[in-house]
Every structure is written in structure tokens, then in C-alpha cells.
Design a protein around this motif. Structure first.
Motif, PDB file in Angstrom:
ATOM      1  N   ASP A 711       0.847  -1.187   0.000  1.00  0.00           N
ATOM      2  CA  ASP A 711       0.000   0.000   0.000  1.00  0.00           C
ATOM      3  C   ASP A 711       0.887   1.244   0.000  1.00  0.00           C
ATOM      4  O   ASP A 711       1.631   1.502   0.944  1.00  0.00           O
ATOM      5  CB  ASP A 711      -0.903  -0.007   1.232  1.00  0.00           C
ATOM      6  CG  ASP A 711      -2.025   1.018   1.110  1.00  0.00           C
ATOM      7  OD1 ASP A 711      -1.897   1.947   0.286  1.00  0.00           O
ATOM      8  OD2 ASP A 711      -3.030   0.877   1.833  1.00  0.00           O
ATOM      9  N   LEU A 712       0.816   2.040  -1.090  1.00  0.00           N
ATOM     10  CA  LEU A 712       1.649   3.243  -1.239  1.00  0.00           C
ATOM     11  C   LEU A 712       0.854   4.524  -1.049  1.00  0.00           C
ATOM     12  O   LEU A 712       1.411   5.611  -1.198  1.00  0.00           O
ATOM     13  CB  LEU A 712       2.291   3.267  -2.638  1.00  0.00           C
ATOM     14  CG  LEU A 712       3.265   2.131  -2.971  1.00  0.00           C
ATOM     15  CD1 LEU A 712       3.720   2.271  -4.423  1.00  0.00           C
ATOM     16  CD2 LEU A 712       4.467   2.155  -2.039  1.00  0.00           C
ATOM     17  N   ARG A 713      -0.438   4.422  -0.725  1.00  0.00           N
ATOM     18  CA  ARG A 713      -1.266   5.624  -0.631  1.00  0.00           C
ATOM     19  C   ARG A 713      -0.723   6.589   0.417  1.00  0.00           C
ATOM     20  O   ARG A 713      -0.417   6.181   1.531  1.00  0.00           O
ATOM     21  CB  ARG A 713      -2.707   5.245  -0.300  1.00  0.00           C
ATOM     22  CG  ARG A 713      -3.443   4.610  -1.483  1.00  0.00           C
ATOM     23  CD  ARG A 713      -4.806   4.108  -1.103  1.00  0.00           C
ATOM     24  NE  ARG A 713      -4.703   2.986  -0.196  1.00  0.00           N
ATOM     25  CZ  ARG A 713      -5.745   2.290   0.229  1.00  0.00           C
ATOM     26  NH1 ARG A 713      -6.966   2.626  -0.175  1.00  0.00           N
ATOM     27  NH2 ARG A 713      -5.585   1.276   1.050  1.00  0.00           N
ATOM     28  N   GLY A 714      -0.578   7.866   0.032  1.00  0.00           N
ATOM     29  CA  GLY A 714      -0.066   8.880   0.938  1.00  0.00           C
ATOM     30  C   GLY A 714       1.450   9.049   0.881  1.00  0.00           C
ATOM     31  O   GLY A 714       1.994   9.941   1.534  1.00  0.00           O
ATOM     32  N   GLY A 744      -3.641   4.030  -5.363  1.00  0.00           N
ATOM     33  CA  GLY A 744      -4.769   4.950  -5.353  1.00  0.00           C
ATOM     34  C   GLY A 744      -4.974   5.595  -6.719  1.00  0.00           C
ATOM     35  O   GLY A 744      -4.170   5.430  -7.646  1.00  0.00           O
ATOM     36  N   LYS A 745      -6.082   6.322  -6.828  1.00  0.00           N
ATOM     37  CA  LYS A 745      -6.401   6.973  -8.109  1.00  0.00           C
ATOM     38  C   LYS A 745      -5.855   8.397  -8.118  1.00  0.00           C
ATOM     39  O   LYS A 745      -4.957   8.731  -8.870  1.00  0.00           O
ATOM     40  CB  LYS A 745      -7.905   6.940  -8.318  1.00  0.00           C
ATOM     41  CG  LYS A 745      -8.431   5.505  -8.417  1.00  0.00           C
ATOM     42  CD  LYS A 745      -9.925   5.455  -8.582  1.00  0.00           C
ATOM     43  CE  LYS A 745     -10.407   3.994  -8.611  1.00  0.00           C
ATOM     44  NZ  LYS A 745     -11.854   3.871  -8.716  1.00  0.00           N
ATOM     45  N   GLY A 746      -6.349   9.261  -7.237  1.00  0.00           N
ATOM     46  CA  GLY A 746      -5.818  10.615  -7.093  1.00  0.00           C
ATOM     47  C   GLY A 746      -5.634  11.334  -8.419  1.00  0.00           C
ATOM     48  O   GLY A 746      -6.476  11.261  -9.327  1.00  0.00           O
ATOM     49  N   THR A 747      -4.484  12.050  -8.558  1.00  0.00           N
ATOM     50  CA  THR A 747      -4.194  12.780  -9.793  1.00  0.00           C
ATOM     51  C   THR A 747      -3.636  11.854 -10.869  1.00  0.00           C
ATOM     52  O   THR A 747      -3.569  12.213 -12.045  1.00  0.00           O
ATOM     53  CB  THR A 747      -3.175  13.888  -9.521  1.00  0.00           C
ATOM     54  OG1 THR A 747      -1.969  13.295  -9.028  1.00  0.00           O
ATOM     55  CG2 THR A 747      -3.700  14.858  -8.459  1.00  0.00           C
ATOM     56  N   GLY A 748      -3.198  10.664 -10.477  1.00  0.00           N
ATOM     57  CA  GLY A 748      -2.643   9.712 -11.441  1.00  0.00           C
ATOM     58  C   GLY A 748      -1.137   9.790 -11.560  1.00  0.00           C
ATOM     59  O   GLY A 748      -0.520   8.957 -12.223  1.00  0.00           O
ATOM     60  N   ALA A 749      -0.507  10.787 -10.884  1.00  0.00           N
ATOM     61  CA  ALA A 749       0.941  10.951 -11.014  1.00  0.00           C
ATOM     62  C   ALA A 749       1.684   9.763 -10.401  1.00  0.00           C
ATOM     63  O   ALA A 749       2.621   9.225 -10.998  1.00  0.00           O
ATOM     64  CB  ALA A 749       1.370  12.258 -10.337  1.00  0.00           C
ATOM     65  N   LEU A 750       1.270   9.345  -9.193  1.00  0.00           N
ATOM     66  CA  LEU A 750       1.931   8.223  -8.537  1.00  0.00           C
ATOM     67  C   LEU A 750       1.716   6.941  -9.333  1.00  0.00           C
ATOM     68  O   LEU A 750       2.641   6.151  -9.530  1.00  0.00           O
ATOM     69  CB  LEU A 750       1.400   8.066  -7.106  1.00  0.00           C
ATOM     70  CG  LEU A 750       2.011   6.941  -6.282  1.00  0.00           C
ATOM     71  CD1 LEU A 750       3.515   7.130  -6.143  1.00  0.00           C
ATOM     72  CD2 LEU A 750       1.356   6.867  -4.902  1.00  0.00           C
ATOM     73  N   SER A 777      -8.517   1.076 -11.211  1.00  0.00           N
ATOM     74  CA  SER A 777      -7.319   1.817 -11.611  1.00  0.00           C
ATOM     75  C   SER A 777      -6.484   2.272 -10.426  1.00  0.00           C
ATOM     76  O   SER A 777      -5.433   2.878 -10.602  1.00  0.00           O
ATOM     77  CB  SER A 777      -7.724   3.031 -12.452  1.00  0.00           C
ATOM     78  OG  SER A 777      -8.570   3.880 -11.701  1.00  0.00           O
ATOM     79  N   GLY A 778      -6.953   1.991  -9.202  1.00  0.00           N
ATOM     80  CA  GLY A 778      -6.168   2.335  -8.018  1.00  0.00           C
ATOM     81  C   GLY A 778      -5.149   1.271  -7.650  1.00  0.00           C
ATOM     82  O   GLY A 778      -4.397   1.428  -6.697  1.00  0.00           O
ATOM     83  N   VAL A 779      -5.100   0.161  -8.424  1.00  0.00           N
ATOM     84  CA  VAL A 779      -4.210  -0.956  -8.113  1.00  0.00           C
ATOM     85  C   VAL A 779      -3.482  -1.396  -9.384  1.00  0.00           C
ATOM     86  O   VAL A 779      -4.088  -1.458 -10.467  1.00  0.00           O
ATOM     87  CB  VAL A 779      -5.005  -2.155  -7.534  1.00  0.00           C
ATOM     88  CG1 VAL A 779      -4.105  -3.358  -7.350  1.00  0.00           C
ATOM     89  CG2 VAL A 779      -5.643  -1.767  -6.209  1.00  0.00           C
ATOM     90  N   SER A 780      -2.191  -1.710  -9.276  1.00  0.00           N
ATOM     91  CA  SER A 780      -1.428  -2.307 -10.373  1.00  0.00           C
ATOM     92  C   SER A 780      -1.119  -3.749 -10.005  1.00  0.00           C
ATOM     93  O   SER A 780      -0.590  -4.005  -8.918  1.00  0.00           O
ATOM     94  CB  SER A 780      -0.132  -1.540 -10.627  1.00  0.00           C
ATOM     95  OG  SER A 780      -0.400  -0.287 -11.206  1.00  0.00           O
ATOM     96  N   VAL A 781      -1.458  -4.691 -10.905  1.00  0.00           N
ATOM     97  CA  VAL A 781      -1.207  -6.114 -10.677  1.00  0.00           C
ATOM     98  C   VAL A 781       0.023  -6.515 -11.476  1.00  0.00           C
ATOM     99  O   VAL A 781       0.105  -6.243 -12.678  1.00  0.00           O
ATOM    100  CB  VAL A 781      -2.429  -6.969 -11.096  1.00  0.00           C
ATOM    101  CG1 VAL A 781      -2.150  -8.444 -10.851  1.00  0.00           C
ATOM    102  CG2 VAL A 781      -3.657  -6.523 -10.323  1.00  0.00           C
ATOM    103  N   ILE A 782       0.995  -7.160 -10.811  1.00  0.00           N
ATOM    104  CA  ILE A 782       2.291  -7.489 -11.418  1.00  0.00           C
ATOM    105  C   ILE A 782       2.443  -8.987 -11.503  1.00  0.00           C
ATOM    106  O   ILE A 782       2.189  -9.703 -10.526  1.00  0.00           O
ATOM    107  CB  ILE A 782       3.445  -6.917 -10.569  1.00  0.00           C
ATOM    108  CG1 ILE A 782       3.247  -5.411 -10.386  1.00  0.00           C
ATOM    109  CG2 ILE A 782       4.792  -7.222 -11.181  1.00  0.00           C
ATOM    110  CD1 ILE A 782       3.890  -4.888  -9.143  1.00  0.00           C
ATOM    111  N   GLU A 783       2.863  -9.475 -12.672  1.00  0.00           N
ATOM    112  CA  GLU A 783       3.217 -10.888 -12.842  1.00  0.00           C
ATOM    113  C   GLU A 783       4.720 -10.974 -13.079  1.00  0.00           C
ATOM    114  O   GLU A 783       5.268 -10.239 -13.908  1.00  0.00           O
ATOM    115  CB  GLU A 783       2.443 -11.491 -14.008  1.00  0.00           C
ATOM    116  CG  GLU A 783       0.949 -11.580 -13.763  1.00  0.00           C
ATOM    117  CD  GLU A 783       0.198 -12.162 -14.952  1.00  0.00           C
ATOM    118  OE1 GLU A 783       0.862 -12.746 -15.833  1.00  0.00           O
ATOM    119  OE2 GLU A 783      -1.034 -12.020 -14.999  1.00  0.00           O
ATOM    120  N   PHE A 784       5.394 -11.878 -12.351  1.00  0.00           N
ATOM    121  CA  PHE A 784       6.845 -12.007 -12.471  1.00  0.00           C
ATOM    122  C   PHE A 784       7.215 -12.990 -13.592  1.00  0.00           C
ATOM    123  O   PHE A 784       6.417 -13.856 -13.982  1.00  0.00           O
ATOM    124  CB  PHE A 784       7.443 -12.489 -11.149  1.00  0.00           C
ATOM    125  CG  PHE A 784       7.331 -11.477 -10.046  1.00  0.00           C
ATOM    126  CD1 PHE A 784       8.006 -10.265 -10.122  1.00  0.00           C
ATOM    127  CD2 PHE A 784       6.537 -11.728  -8.936  1.00  0.00           C
ATOM    128  CE1 PHE A 784       7.906  -9.343  -9.107  1.00  0.00           C
ATOM    129  CE2 PHE A 784       6.430 -10.802  -7.911  1.00  0.00           C
ATOM    130  CZ  PHE A 784       7.115  -9.599  -8.003  1.00  0.00           C
TER     131      PHE A 784
END
Length: 785
Positions: A711-714, A744-750, A777-784
């Protein structure tokens, strides 16, 4: 229960607080008569009632208990032939209405699926008296006035009464408005004396109006005269009022008789409403003190988790774990009078009384309390000036009475046992008293200043030492109870921090015997050990919690992985089948054309060659095998044993049996995952394979228990990238195939920055935004890779 003990332990103060939560005089009456019970069955019943009421308050926040009155005296008077007043009838109707509202409220909760057996049973005992309620309300308004609609005769009488009164006012107003009125009348108003309309006439004009004088002013200058012109009308008005009163009495009598006809049902309604009000009074009090339902027993076992004194403010009371009755039956709390020992005694005693009275206790869920036949307490300075007794003598009188009455199912609380006399004699008496109470099988908790009793706790089976923690740093008690650790005097440490010269303290230490020094040193060591043990236990619990969460995450991830693998395999097989089917159709077409050619042109194409070619095409078609679901009827080939290698059908995976957890389930190790699997889902492959259970991760320490989400929000962008990089390394080390990053969604910069970083990472195979069920769109799912 001894009334003196109830007063000593402040049970009466609890009852005073309870009164504030009662909704009616019926509930208050039950509170005033409340006493603890010594019957386990009765206490459990009371506790169940309070708990059910608390459940309703948790669900709805309230219950409609307004409008309830104690109508028992009204009903009794109606039964013996008295006539009820309008107000008494209004209270009766209000109580019937309240019972109807409560019934509807509880019925609705039950219809919504709530299980309320006690309340259901109680409302079934209340008769439905809606017709009586309706009759009373149609005859009397809420202020107690009898309505015109009560009877046709009353309506007719009141019509005549109002007409007569109107005529009287009309005549008098004519007199008041006459040209001589201003001269002859003291005031131009119409007033009433002795229920008759009159005019205020000046003394000198008393003969002008004639009629009857009813009163005069204090000065004698004004006479209140009923003019002769309205005497007959006033007489007529009086007659109508008498008729009105007769009719009202007749109506009240009829309603009273109907109340009398339902006397038994009304008394039962009052009884049930009193019980329901009392149930919710106890539940509201429990909510205020953040109480819970204790588990009651008749074995003398007390286990209070984080218990607080009920009369202390929640934010000030220090919660303590108090346990007694299993490993030991006596606790001796030693140490100086630093505060907290007496509160601990009262907390245990008062919580016991609350529980035995059916009230919740201010402790955590799962707390256990015993039902005692008697609770005895010798607490506080009970010096009697009237009896000219010293503090010691007063305590001894109380203790003598306790020793006469104590039994095996008693709880005894002694505060400063043996105090107020010579220390050696007091300590000897304290030990003897404790031995006597212990020998009778009672549960006992005692506080004392005497150091001799520290050894008592070590030398007696079933007895344990305890103390109340004292902070040398702050020179104040922490009020934490330490069971198993005797109290220290702390006199030298406190004196040193308060500025007593070091040489004075050193000289004082020289007067202390070697044994005393060793005991103090031992106690200090015990306190340190207990604190360290509590700290390590807390850390171990946190590690266990994280490990359990990680285990659940891994199980969930593995299940998703295997389901996805099966899904992809089936899709691939279906696609392959479609391709081959298409090829077969084309081949069939070719074969048909060849046959046609052979017929038309006599080509040398033999039949068996055509059949052989077709067979080869059919053999090339893959057979789709759907995942076999485990059936309850499926049997294993042999009796399974720990160490056997098996196949788990539901996951289509091999595993090793660790142990049998029930008659129908085994614990199976599949790779890094341990799971409970039904025996019917297992197929024996190979036996007697020795399996050692491996931990979930080879890296130790709570920092390496990696979750499936970050969780990177904030976070600031630079810090976020540092955390992402470390998290990816940890997730790869843990062997995760897929993880999620919440930005998170926010401005989209992060989100944009994180996704750019991930796309360029050496170990990331694919990055996508989460689906609807994953956070969007508030979450990115990563596959290794």
C-alpha cells in the motif's frame, strides 16, 4: 448475601447507576430489589437475559419502553369495586399500548431472522388487550379529560350546558356594555364565584342589579353580585353540570368494570414489562461500562481478562488479568501501600457480585467467574467509635465472624490482614488465618505489608504471591497486578530519587540482613523476568499473526494459480480440438473427393487405405479430460499413514501426509503449502516416505514476512519507488508469481510513475491495472517472469 459485604464492595453504588437506565418505575423497583444469587442455574438465566437484551441494543440501539406505568394498584382497586380516575385509566391504556409496541418490535426482529428465545417467550405471556385500550382512548384524552364521544348522553348534556352558559354570558355582556356599567361596576368583566357567574358591583350600587351577593373584595368596596336576571339560568347551568358529573361517573364505572374483567391479564402484562425493562436496564449499564457476558461456573474458578473496577472511569482504570481457583486457590498480594492492592480486591469482589446479579462485567470476552454461596470482605478502616474499638479490634471482630461462616464455596477478601498490631504477632496471625480459610477450601485473596508472608506464598501448595507494580522512574504505582511476583519495598530507591544522601542510604542498607537482601534481589529478578516474558510473548503473538496471514495469502494464491492453470489448459485443449476438427472436416472432404475420382476415373485408390488415413486423423484429435472432482464415495487403495505420498484430486497435485486431524481429514504438505484435505479427496501413490515439515520461508524475522499487497497511498513519489523496489525483491525471494501494488487513483501521477518503473524492472513480466473486483485503476497487478 451479607448486606455488609454489599456495602463494603460498593454494590449499592452500582445499583444507583443502574437506576438511571430504567425506563419505568417497574424497572426501578426491580433494580432496588436486586441482590446477587448463589444459584448457578439462576445466574446463568439472568446472564442470558442481559446478553439477549444487549444483542437487541447492538442491532437496533434502542427498544420502545416509553409509556409504561405501575398499574397494579389501579387494577387491584378496580377488582375490589373502586372507580378508577380518568388519569388512572389513561395510565392503564398507555401501558397496554406500550406492551403492544414492544411485541411488534420483537416480532419484527424475529421475522428479520434474529434469534431471541427469551424475549419471544416473554411477549407470548402478554395478552393482547387492544380493544380495552381503544375503548379507554375513545372516552378519555391523554390529559385525563372525558371526551364528548364517551357516550351520546354526555354529548347531549354538554351541548345543553354550553348553550346555557352562552345565554348567561350574553346577558351579562349586555349589562357590562350598558351606559351605566362604567359608573356602577368596579371593572367591566364577567367573573365566577362559587361556580356561578357574577359581576363586580361597587358597594353604593348594590341595589341596582338585585339578585344574590356571593363575595366581596378585601376592602369591602366591591361586591360580587349574581344579577337577578341570570339567577334562573345559573340554576339551570348548575343542574346540567350535576348531570354531566353523573354521566362521567357512569362512564368511568363502566371502564373500571372492563379493567376489572381483564385484571389477571393486566397484572401479567405489568410483570412481563417489568422484566423486559429490567433486562434492558442491565444491558444499557453493561454497554456503558463496556461489559461482557462472563462464563459462569460452580467450581470456584475466576479468570478475568483485562478487568477494570466498574465504578472507576474507563479511561482512568488500569485493566488487569486476575485468575484464581485452578493452579492455586489463594493469592497473597505483598508490598508497600503504593496503591492498587485494595482496588484489585474490590475489582474481583465487585465483578463477582455483578456476575451473580446477572450483570455484565467490565472485562474482555471469555472471562470466567464462579458462583459463590457467600462473598466475605474485610476491607478498609472499620473502626467503631461507638464501641470504643481500635482498628485492629474492629478488623478482628469482622474476621472472627467470617471464620464462623466461611465454607468451601466462599470467596474471602482480606485487606491489610493482621495490620494495626505488633508486626511479628500480626504476621503470625495473618498466616494462621490464611491457613484456616485455605483448609476449608475457600477461595481467598489477601493484601499485607508483612514481608513474612512472601515466604508463605512459596511454602504453601495452592498459594501464590502477587504484587502491584511500582515504577521507580515516576515514583508512582502503575496499578498492574503481577501474579507470581511478590512485592518489593522500594524504600531505598524511592529515597534515593527523592534526594536522600547516598551515605544515609548506604548506612541503612548495612542494617538489612543478608536474607532480606537476597529476597529483594530475587524479587527484582522475578519482576524483570516477568516483564521480559510479557514482551517476548507479545512479539511472538505478532509474529504468529503475520505468519498466519502469510499462510492464508499463500493458500489463496496457490489455489488461484492452480485454477488458472487448469482453465488455461482446458482452453488450449479446446482450441486444439477445434483446429483438428476443422482439419478432419477438410480431410473428410478430400476423402470424398478421392472416392468420387476413383468412381469417375477408375483411380487406383484402395478402400483400406482411405480408412487407415481417416483413423490416423482421428487419433490425432486430443482427448479433453476434465478435472476430476472428489466424491464422498471414493475410497483410497489402502489405509493411509503419515508419510504416505498421495494425489490430491481437487488440486491435481501430489503431496505428503503429515498427520490425521480428524476422522475424515488429513493435513497434507503440497510444496510450501500445508492444507487440510478430506480423505475422500486423496489417492494413495507411495508409502512410508518420511516428510519433514518445512517453514513457509527460510528467512527469519518479521521484516521478511511479505504480504501479497503493498500500500503506497499517501507516500511521496521518491519514497514510493524505494519501497516498490525493496518489495519486489522480497516478493521474488518469497517465490510469489503475482503481487499487487495499491497506489490509489488521485491525480494519477503516482500511478503513472510506479507503472513506468515496473515496466522497466528486470523481473516484471507484465503489469496491468486491477479489474473491478481488484481495486480498479487504483491498483497495479504485477506478474513475475
Amino acid at each position: 448475601m451479607n448486606k455488609k459485604v454489599l456495602r463494603t464492595l460498593e454494590f449499592d453504588k452500582v445499583k444507583e447507576q443502574l437506576l438511571a437506565f430504567a425506563s419505568s418505575s417497574l424497572g426501578k423497583e426491580k433494580v432496588e430489589n436486586l441482590l446477587p444469587s448463589s444459584s448457578l442455574e439462576e445466574v446463568q438465566k439472568w446472564q442470558a437475559e442481559t446478553d439477549e437484551a444487549a444483542t437487541v441494543l447492538r442491532l437496533k440501539g434502542h427498544i420502545p419502553l416509553g409509556g409504561i406505568f405501575n398499574i397494579r394498584p389501579h387494577v387491584k382497586r378496580a377488582e375490589i369495586g373502586g372507580v378508577l380516575s380518568p388519569q388512572e385509566l389513561v395510565e392503564t391504556a398507555s401501558t397496554i399500548y406500550a406492551s403492544r409496541m414492544i411485541r411488534q418490535f420483537i416480532d419484527q426482529l424475529v421475522e428479520d431472522g434474529e434469534v431471541l428465545p427469551i424475549l419471544e417467550e416473554k411477549i407470548q405471556g402478554m395478552a393482547i388487550l387492544t380493544p380495552l385500550e381503544k375503548e379507554i382512548k375513545e372516552s378519555i384524552d391523554e390529559n385525563g379529560a372525558v371526551l364528548d364521544s364517551a357516550s351520546s348522553n354526555l354529548k347531549s348534556i354538554r351541548t345543553q350546558l354550553r348553550m346555557t352558559e352562552s345565554r348567561i354570558r350574553e346577558k351579562l355582556e349586555g349589562m357590562v356594555r350598558s351606559k351605566n356599567a362604567q359608573t356602577m361596576l368596579s371593572d367591566a368583566i364577567i367573573t365566577i364565584r362559587n361556580d356561578r357567574f357574577v359581576l363586580p358591583v361597587k358597594q353604593e350600587y348594590r341595589g341596582h342589579y338585585g339578585g344574590i351577593i356571593h363575595d366581596q373584595s378585601a376592602s369591602g368596596q366591591t361586591l360580587f353580585i349574581e344579577p337577578e336576571a341570570i339567577v334562573q339560568l345559573n340554576n339551570s347551568l348548575r343542574e346540567w353540570k350535576l348531570k354531566e358529573q353523573e354521566e362521567i361517573e357512569k362512564i368511568l364505572l363502566e371502564l373500571t368494570l372492563k379493567v376489572s374483567d381483564h385484571a389477571v391479564e393486566l397484572i401479567e402484562v405489568v410483570k412481563v414489562l417489568a422484566e423486559i425493562d429490567f433486562m434492558f436496564t442491565k444491558a444499557k449499564y453493561g454497554k456503558t461500562i463496556k461489559g461482557t457476558k462472563p462464563i459462569m461456573n460452580a467450581s470456584g474458578i475466576i479468570k478475568l481478562h483485562k478487568a477494570r473496577h466498574p465504578l472507576l472511569p474507563i479511561d482512568e482504570a488500569v485493566p488487569n488479568d486476575i485468575y484464581l481457583g485452578e493452579e492455586f486457590t489463594s493469592i497473597v498480594i505483598t508490598g508497600p501501600n503504593t496503591g492498587g492492592k485494595t482496588v484489585t480486591l474490590k475489582t474481583m469482589g465487585l465483578c463477582t457480585l455483578l456476575a451473580q446479579a446477572g450483570l455484565q462485567v467490565p472485562a474482555l470476552d471469555g472471562s470466567r467467574l464462579a458462583v459463590f454461596s457467600n462473598v466475605f470482605a474485610d476491607i478498609g478502616d472499620e473502626q467503631s467509635i461507638e464501641q470504643s474499638l481500635s482498628t485492629f479490634s474492629s478488623h478482628m471482630v469482622n474476621i472472627v465472624q467470617i471464620l464462623k461462616e466461611v465454607t468451601h464455596d466462599s470467596l474471602v477478601l482480606f485487606d491489610e490482614l493482621g495490620a494495626g498490631t505488633d508486626p511479628q504477632e500480626g504476621a503470625a496471625l495473618a498466616i494462621s488465618i490464611l491457613d484456616t480459610v485455605y483448609s476449608k477450601g475457600a477461595r481467598v485473596v489477601a493484601t499485607t505489608h508483612y514481608p513474612e508472608l512472601k515466604a508463605y506464598g512459596y511454602n504453601r501448595e495452592g498459594v501464590v504471591n502477587a504484587s502491584v507494580e511500582f515504577s521507580i522512574e515516576t515514583l508512582s504505582p502503575t496499578y498492574r497486578l503481577l501474579i507470581g511476583v511478590p512485592g518489593r519495598s522500594n524504600a531505598f530507591e524511592i529515597s534515593n530519587r527523592l534526594g536522600l544522601p547516598e551515605d544515609v542510604i548506604t548506612h541503612a542498607k548495612g542494617h538489612i540482613g543478608t536474607d532480606s537482601k537476597q529476597v529483594e534481589s530475587m524479587i527484582a529478578s522475578l519482576q524483570d523476568s516477568k516483564r521480559n516474558a510479557e514482551k517476548e510473548e507479545k512479539e511472538a503473538r505478532e509474529l504468529m499473526r503475520q505468519a498466519e496471514k502469510l499462510h492464508k495469502d499463500l493458500q489463496k494464491q496457490m489455489i488461484q494459480y492452480y485454477e488458472k492453470e487448469d482453465e488455461l489448459n482446458e482452453k488450449a485443449k479446446i482450441k486444439a480440438t477445434q483446429i483438428v476438427e476443422k482439419a478432419k472436416e477438410e480431410a473428410e472432404e478430400i476423402v470424398r473427393e478421392l472416392r468420387q475420382l476413383r468412381i469417375q476415373k477408375g483411380a487406383e485408390v484402395k478402400e483400406h487405405e482411405l480408412i487407415s488415413a481417416k483413423k490416423r486423423l482421428e487419433d490425432a484429435t486430443p482427448q479433453i479430460q476434465k478435472k476430476v472432482k472428489a466424491k464422498s464415495s471414493q475410497k483410497t487403495a489402502r489405509t493411509l499413514k503419515p508419510g504416505d505420498e498421495v494425489k490430491v484430486h481437487s488440486f491435481n497435485q501430489k503431496g505428503s501426509l503429515l498427520k490425521k486431524v480428524s476422522d475424515t481429514e488429513w493435513q497434507v504438505q503440497m510444496g510450501i503449502m500445508k492444507m487440510k484435505v478430506k480423505e475422500s479427496d486423496l489417492e494413495f501413490i507411495k508409502g512410508e516416505k518420511v516428510v519433514e515439515s518445512k517453514p513457509l520461508a527460510t528467512v527469519k524475522g518479521k521484516d521478511f514476512h511479505v504480504g501479497l499487497e503493498l500500500d503506497l497511498r499517501g507516500e511521496r513519489f521518491e519514497n514510493a519507488l524505494v519501497r516498490v523496489e525493496k518489495y519486489l525483491d522480497d516478493a521474488l525471494l518469497a517465490g510469489y508469481p503475482k503481487v499487487s501494488i495499491i497506489h490509489g487513483k488521485g491525480t494519477g501521477a503516482l500511478r503513472h510513475g510506479v507503472q513506468e518503473f515496473l515496466k522497466n524492472h528486470r523481473s516484471v513480466k507484465r503489469v496491468r491495472l486491477g479489474e473491478a473486483g481488484e481495486g480498479g485503476s487504483g491498483v497495479s497487478v504485477i506478474e513475475f517472469k
